[in-house]
Scaffold this motif. Sequence first.
Motif, mmCIF file in Angstrom:
data_model
loop_
_atom_site.group_PDB
_atom_site.id
_atom_site.type_symbol
_atom_site.label_atom_id
_atom_site.label_comp_id
_atom_site.label_asym_id
_atom_site.label_seq_id
_atom_site.Cartn_x
_atom_site.Cartn_y
_atom_site.Cartn_z
ATOM 1 N N LYS A 165 0.812 -1.225 0.000
ATOM 2 C CA LYS A 165 0.000 0.000 0.000
ATOM 3 C C LYS A 165 0.841 1.269 0.000
ATOM 4 O O LYS A 165 0.420 2.316 0.508
ATOM 5 N N LEU A 166 2.035 1.190 -0.572
ATOM 6 C CA LEU A 166 2.842 2.398 -0.708
ATOM 7 C C LEU A 166 2.293 3.245 -1.852
ATOM 8 O O LEU A 166 1.599 2.749 -2.733
ATOM 9 N N SER A 167 2.623 4.531 -1.845
ATOM 10 C CA SER A 167 2.177 5.412 -2.920
ATOM 11 C C SER A 167 2.853 5.015 -4.228
ATOM 12 O O SER A 167 3.847 4.283 -4.237
ATOM 13 N N TRP A 168 2.340 5.536 -5.344
ATOM 14 C CA TRP A 168 2.912 5.199 -6.645
ATOM 15 C C TRP A 168 4.370 5.670 -6.739
ATOM 16 O O TRP A 168 5.236 4.946 -7.237
ATOM 17 N N ASN A 169 4.659 6.873 -6.269
ATOM 18 C CA ASN A 169 6.033 7.374 -6.317
ATOM 19 C C ASN A 169 6.965 6.537 -5.440
ATOM 20 O O ASN A 169 8.108 6.262 -5.808
ATOM 21 N N GLU A 170 6.483 6.130 -4.272
ATOM 22 C CA GLU A 170 7.287 5.256 -3.404
ATOM 23 C C GLU A 170 7.510 3.902 -4.054
ATOM 24 O O GLU A 170 8.610 3.334 -3.983
ATOM 25 N N ALA A 171 6.468 3.377 -4.703
ATOM 26 C CA ALA A 171 6.577 2.069 -5.363
ATOM 27 C C ALA A 171 7.597 2.118 -6.498
ATOM 28 O O ALA A 171 8.370 1.168 -6.693
ATOM 29 N N LYS A 172 7.610 3.205 -7.256
ATOM 30 C CA LYS A 172 8.593 3.354 -8.325
ATOM 31 C C LYS A 172 10.004 3.323 -7.757
ATOM 32 O O LYS A 172 10.909 2.693 -8.319
ATOM 33 N N THR A 173 10.197 3.999 -6.639
ATOM 34 C CA THR A 173 11.514 4.034 -5.999
ATOM 35 C C THR A 173 11.939 2.646 -5.535
ATOM 36 O O THR A 173 13.087 2.234 -5.744
ATOM 37 N N ILE A 174 11.026 1.930 -4.881
ATOM 38 C CA ILE A 174 11.348 0.576 -4.399
ATOM 39 C C ILE A 174 11.722 -0.321 -5.573
ATOM 40 O O ILE A 174 12.661 -1.128 -5.493
ATOM 41 N N SER A 175 11.008 -0.211 -6.677
ATOM 42 C CA SER A 175 11.302 -0.991 -7.872
ATOM 43 C C SER A 175 12.720 -0.714 -8.362
ATOM 44 O O SER A 175 13.501 -1.639 -8.629
ATOM 45 N N ILE A 176 13.082 0.558 -8.465
ATOM 46 C CA ILE A 176 14.397 0.942 -8.972
ATOM 47 C C ILE A 176 15.495 0.528 -7.993
ATOM 48 O O ILE A 176 16.536 -0.009 -8.396
ATOM 49 N N GLU A 177 15.271 0.755 -6.707
ATOM 50 C CA GLU A 177 16.284 0.398 -5.708
ATOM 51 C C GLU A 177 16.497 -1.124 -5.641
ATOM 52 O O GLU A 177 17.589 -1.593 -5.346
ATOM 53 N N THR A 178 15.446 -1.883 -5.933
ATOM 54 C CA THR A 178 15.558 -3.349 -5.922
ATOM 55 C C THR A 178 16.238 -3.854 -7.186
ATOM 56 O O THR A 178 17.015 -4.815 -7.147
ATOM 57 N N GLY A 179 15.961 -3.208 -8.307
ATOM 58 C CA GLY A 179 16.430 -3.715 -9.590
ATOM 59 C C GLY A 179 17.750 -3.180 -10.086
ATOM 60 O O GLY A 179 18.295 -3.680 -11.066
ATOM 61 N N ILE A 180 18.300 -2.153 -9.436
ATOM 62 C CA ILE A 180 19.538 -1.522 -9.909
ATOM 63 C C ILE A 180 20.661 -1.759 -8.913
ATOM 64 O O ILE A 180 20.530 -1.443 -7.726
ATOM 65 N N GLN A 181 21.784 -2.308 -9.416
ATOM 66 C CA GLN A 181 22.936 -2.592 -8.549
ATOM 67 C C GLN A 181 24.171 -1.806 -8.996
ATOM 68 O O GLN A 181 24.254 -1.373 -10.143
ATOM 69 N N ASN A 182 25.122 -1.667 -8.078
ATOM 70 C CA ASN A 182 26.375 -0.951 -8.329
ATOM 71 C C ASN A 182 27.385 -1.941 -8.918
ATOM 72 O O ASN A 182 28.065 -2.653 -8.193
ATOM 73 N N SER A 183 27.476 -1.976 -10.240
ATOM 74 C CA SER A 183 28.331 -2.967 -10.896
ATOM 75 C C SER A 183 29.814 -2.719 -10.623
ATOM 76 O O SER A 183 30.616 -3.667 -10.604
ATOM 77 N N THR A 184 30.194 -1.462 -10.413
ATOM 78 C CA THR A 184 31.600 -1.180 -10.091
ATOM 79 C C THR A 184 32.001 -1.841 -8.782
ATOM 80 O O THR A 184 33.113 -2.368 -8.656
ATOM 81 N N LEU A 185 31.106 -1.821 -7.806
ATOM 82 C CA LEU A 185 31.385 -2.487 -6.534
ATOM 83 C C LEU A 185 31.501 -3.996 -6.743
ATOM 84 O O LEU A 185 32.357 -4.651 -6.139
ATOM 85 N N GLY A 186 30.674 -4.570 -7.615
ATOM 86 C CA GLY A 186 30.753 -5.996 -7.900
ATOM 87 C C GLY A 186 32.092 -6.381 -8.506
ATOM 88 O O GLY A 186 32.700 -7.393 -8.131
ATOM 89 N N ILE A 187 32.575 -5.582 -9.451
ATOM 90 C CA ILE A 187 33.880 -5.839 -10.068
ATOM 91 C C ILE A 187 34.993 -5.691 -9.043
ATOM 92 O O ILE A 187 35.942 -6.488 -9.006
ATOM 93 N N THR A 188 34.879 -4.668 -8.193
ATOM 94 C CA THR A 188 35.899 -4.437 -7.161
ATOM 95 C C THR A 188 35.933 -5.579 -6.162
ATOM 96 O O THR A 188 37.009 -6.025 -5.742
#
Length: 285
Positions: A222-245
């Motif tokens: 029951k989060l707002s649409w803007n909050e839901a968009k943020t959760i989606s992006i934060e869940t789906g986007i990773q820091n690839s430079t940290l992974g390589i390091t």
Amino acid sequence: MDLLINVGLPVSLAIIMLSLGIGLEAADFRRVISRRYPFAIGAVCQVVLLPVAAFATVKIFALPPAIAVGFMLLSFCPGGVTSNILSKLAKADVALSVSLTAVISLLSIVTVPILAAWSIDHFMAEDAPEVSISSLALAMFLITTLPVAIGVGLRHFAPGLANRIDAPLSKLATILFVLIVIAALAGNWQLFVDNLGIMGAGLISLNLALLLIGLGLARAAKLSWNEAKTISIETGIQNSTLGITLAALITGTESGFSPLALPSAVYGITMYAVAIPFITWYRNR
């Protein structure tokens, strides 16, 4: 190659984390208290859901051990500055995105070394390199937590200087990131070619699934649409430079870029192809 791995790689990550810190204020940390529920949803998605989804992907696609570990290392890395930028482009809740990035990035000094050591032991068994959790945690502190703290300090005590150096730092970090991705692919070219089909399919599937699952859970909560968009992006986007390091820290640099870095390097390319349609949809709705 050794110079790029030993110097360019940690410097690039430190610059990225410094740039992240410069964009943070004390209010970004205090906001966690006032917005406990949406923050908790986002934190659970990043710290728990993400590794579980990566583990399932590795099993479903039956990835080779080194590639499987690389997938898991990538899943342990929070989104960093990239997720904040994409949240802004998507007209999502940028304040929530920044708060999640700030806190989860600092927590990663504890979570990442432990989870990385477990992944290597689980997937590589007798071929696993020896991993010192304390040494990995110290390295994580020096190239992630410390630059973030310095950046926050600069923003607080010297905002004028912080504003002047923010854009040049971001540009420099981008250039270094591109060089590192190219070098990681070149150093494991045959492994890259042999596994491109299954690895690419696994990365794209994982990326798509996480963006959708993050969005679905947020809406179910029951989060707002803007909050839901943020959760989606934060869940789906990773820091690839940290992974390589992380891959370089775990295996050393004597033989060039480790095969463990390959999924993060490929993800650094495929991530944008997957994310752009979502960002366009989010922005227009």
